[in-house]
Scaffold this motif. Structure first.
Motif, mmCIF file in Angstrom:
data_model
loop_
_atom_site.group_PDB
_atom_site.id
_atom_site.type_symbol
_atom_site.label_atom_id
_atom_site.label_comp_id
_atom_site.label_asym_id
_atom_site.label_seq_id
_atom_site.Cartn_x
_atom_site.Cartn_y
_atom_site.Cartn_z
ATOM 1 N N VAL A 176 0.756 -1.217 0.059
ATOM 2 C CA VAL A 176 -0.126 -0.053 0.066
ATOM 3 C C VAL A 176 0.684 0.893 -0.049
ATOM 4 O O VAL A 176 0.076 2.030 -0.861
ATOM 5 N N ILE A 177 1.839 1.378 0.742
ATOM 6 C CA ILE A 177 2.986 2.351 0.753
ATOM 7 C C ILE A 177 3.211 2.541 -0.987
ATOM 8 O O ILE A 177 3.570 3.449 -1.121
ATOM 9 N N ASP A 178 3.720 1.879 -1.376
ATOM 10 C CA ASP A 178 4.540 1.558 -3.118
ATOM 11 C C ASP A 178 2.737 2.470 -3.591
ATOM 12 O O ASP A 178 3.309 2.952 -4.842
ATOM 13 N N GLU A 179 1.189 1.543 -3.661
ATOM 14 C CA GLU A 179 0.718 2.074 -4.031
ATOM 15 C C GLU A 179 0.055 3.718 -4.431
ATOM 16 O O GLU A 179 0.406 4.547 -4.711
ATOM 17 N N LEU A 180 0.493 4.283 -2.553
ATOM 18 C CA LEU A 180 0.684 5.375 -2.544
ATOM 19 C C LEU A 180 1.861 6.225 -3.653
ATOM 20 O O LEU A 180 1.371 7.319 -3.765
ATOM 21 N N LEU A 181 2.778 5.892 -2.709
ATOM 22 C CA LEU A 181 3.862 6.915 -3.591
ATOM 23 C C LEU A 181 3.578 7.259 -5.428
ATOM 24 O O LEU A 181 4.030 7.614 -5.896
ATOM 25 N N GLY A 182 3.598 5.341 -6.020
ATOM 26 C CA GLY A 182 2.652 5.455 -7.618
ATOM 27 C C GLY A 182 1.398 6.687 -7.859
ATOM 28 O O GLY A 182 1.642 7.068 -8.609
ATOM 29 N N SER A 183 0.583 6.670 -6.548
ATOM 30 C CA SER A 183 -0.102 7.434 -7.000
ATOM 31 C C SER A 183 -0.414 9.051 -6.953
ATOM 32 O O SER A 183 -0.390 10.184 -8.027
#
Length: 264
Positions: A183-190
């Motif tokens: 989820v952290i990686d998804e957040l940074l991608g967003s």
């Protein structure tokens, strides 16, 4: 709140507010404050409230109550029949929230619930079906192919069981013992996509990470610039520095099962 355990005065005041509350809304407010401090003693009564008569609660408070129960539920509570009862006079909001609750519950045993919901809506493939299969994916890592006419709920259920068969953890995410890294990686991608001119689709993951950790996320505006990218990168670093234990579910940094939390 994030940090050292609260002192007795804080907890005494909140327990007094809980005992003095005369409405479900007041109970919800006090119960949420206690849970944020790692005191989950009111959780069982809140579940009783949710599964009983909540007609006095408006839509926003109904969803807040459900979110609190979902976010703090242990594995045993996550499979309680009362949690998956659709309240009377609901406009469908609660049902949708339940169907899409996989990443809030995180309990591997809850996959059967999402299979049940998917079976109910299999024939029409409406949004409830899609969010239920999304929940199953969040737990097991197994996607349901909406565009494959040979895909069936039974086959999907079997694939999820197989995917989790060798995962010993109680709380799982995408087919492995739960950690927040995905989820952290998804957040940074967003954040990066929004900074490049894409849509600002940051809030759901940011709020979920705050719920798990207790660390407030940076402010989210209508646009994202370089300062925002830096702020979220720093937020991710602070999150990753916390002492997460794989397979443990947290609420505001507290282990919902009573073990060591993330507080230093």
């Amino acid at each position: 709140m994030f940090g050292p355990a609260p002192d007795a005065t804080q907890l005494d005041a909140l327990h007094h507010a809980w005992a003095a509350a005369t409405s479900p809304a007041a109970k919800l407010e006090a119960g949420l404050a206690l849970a944020q401090l790692g005191d989950f003693t009111c959780r069982a009564e809140l579940l009783d409230t949710y599964s009983g008569d909540i007609s006095s609660l408006d839509r926003e408070h109904r969803l807040q109550l459900l979110d609190l129960i979902l976010a703090t539920a242990t594995e045993r509570e996550a499979t309680d029949d009362r949690l998956f009862v659709l309240p009377d006079n609901d406009d469908g909001s609660v049902y949708l929230r339940l169907a899409g609750s996989g990443r809030m519950l995180l309990a591997r045993a809850a996959t059967v619930r999402y299979v049940e919901l998917a079976r109910v809506f299999d024939e029409i493939h409406d949004v409830t079906f899609e969010v239920a299969t999304d929940s199953g994916f969040d737990l097991s890592g197994v996607e349901f192919d909406l565009y494959d006419e040979d895909s069936t709920v039974d086959a999907w259920a079997g694939e999820m069981t197989a995917a989790l068969a060798d995962v010993p953890a109680t709380y799982v995410f995408r087919g492995a013992a739960f950690t927040p890294r995905i989820v952290i990686d998804e957040l940074l991608g967003s954040v990066d996509r929004a900074a490049a001119g894409g849509p600002v689709l940051i809030r759901p993951n940011a709020e979920l990470l705050t719920t798990w950790s207790g660390l407030a996320h940076p402010t989210i505006g209508s646009t994202v610039g370089p300062d925002d990218v830096a702020a979220f990168a720093g937020y991710a670093e602070r999150l990753l520095a916390l002492p997460w234990r794989a397979g443990v579910k947290y609420f505001y940094g507290h282990d919902v099962d009573g073990g060591p939390g993330l507080h230093r």
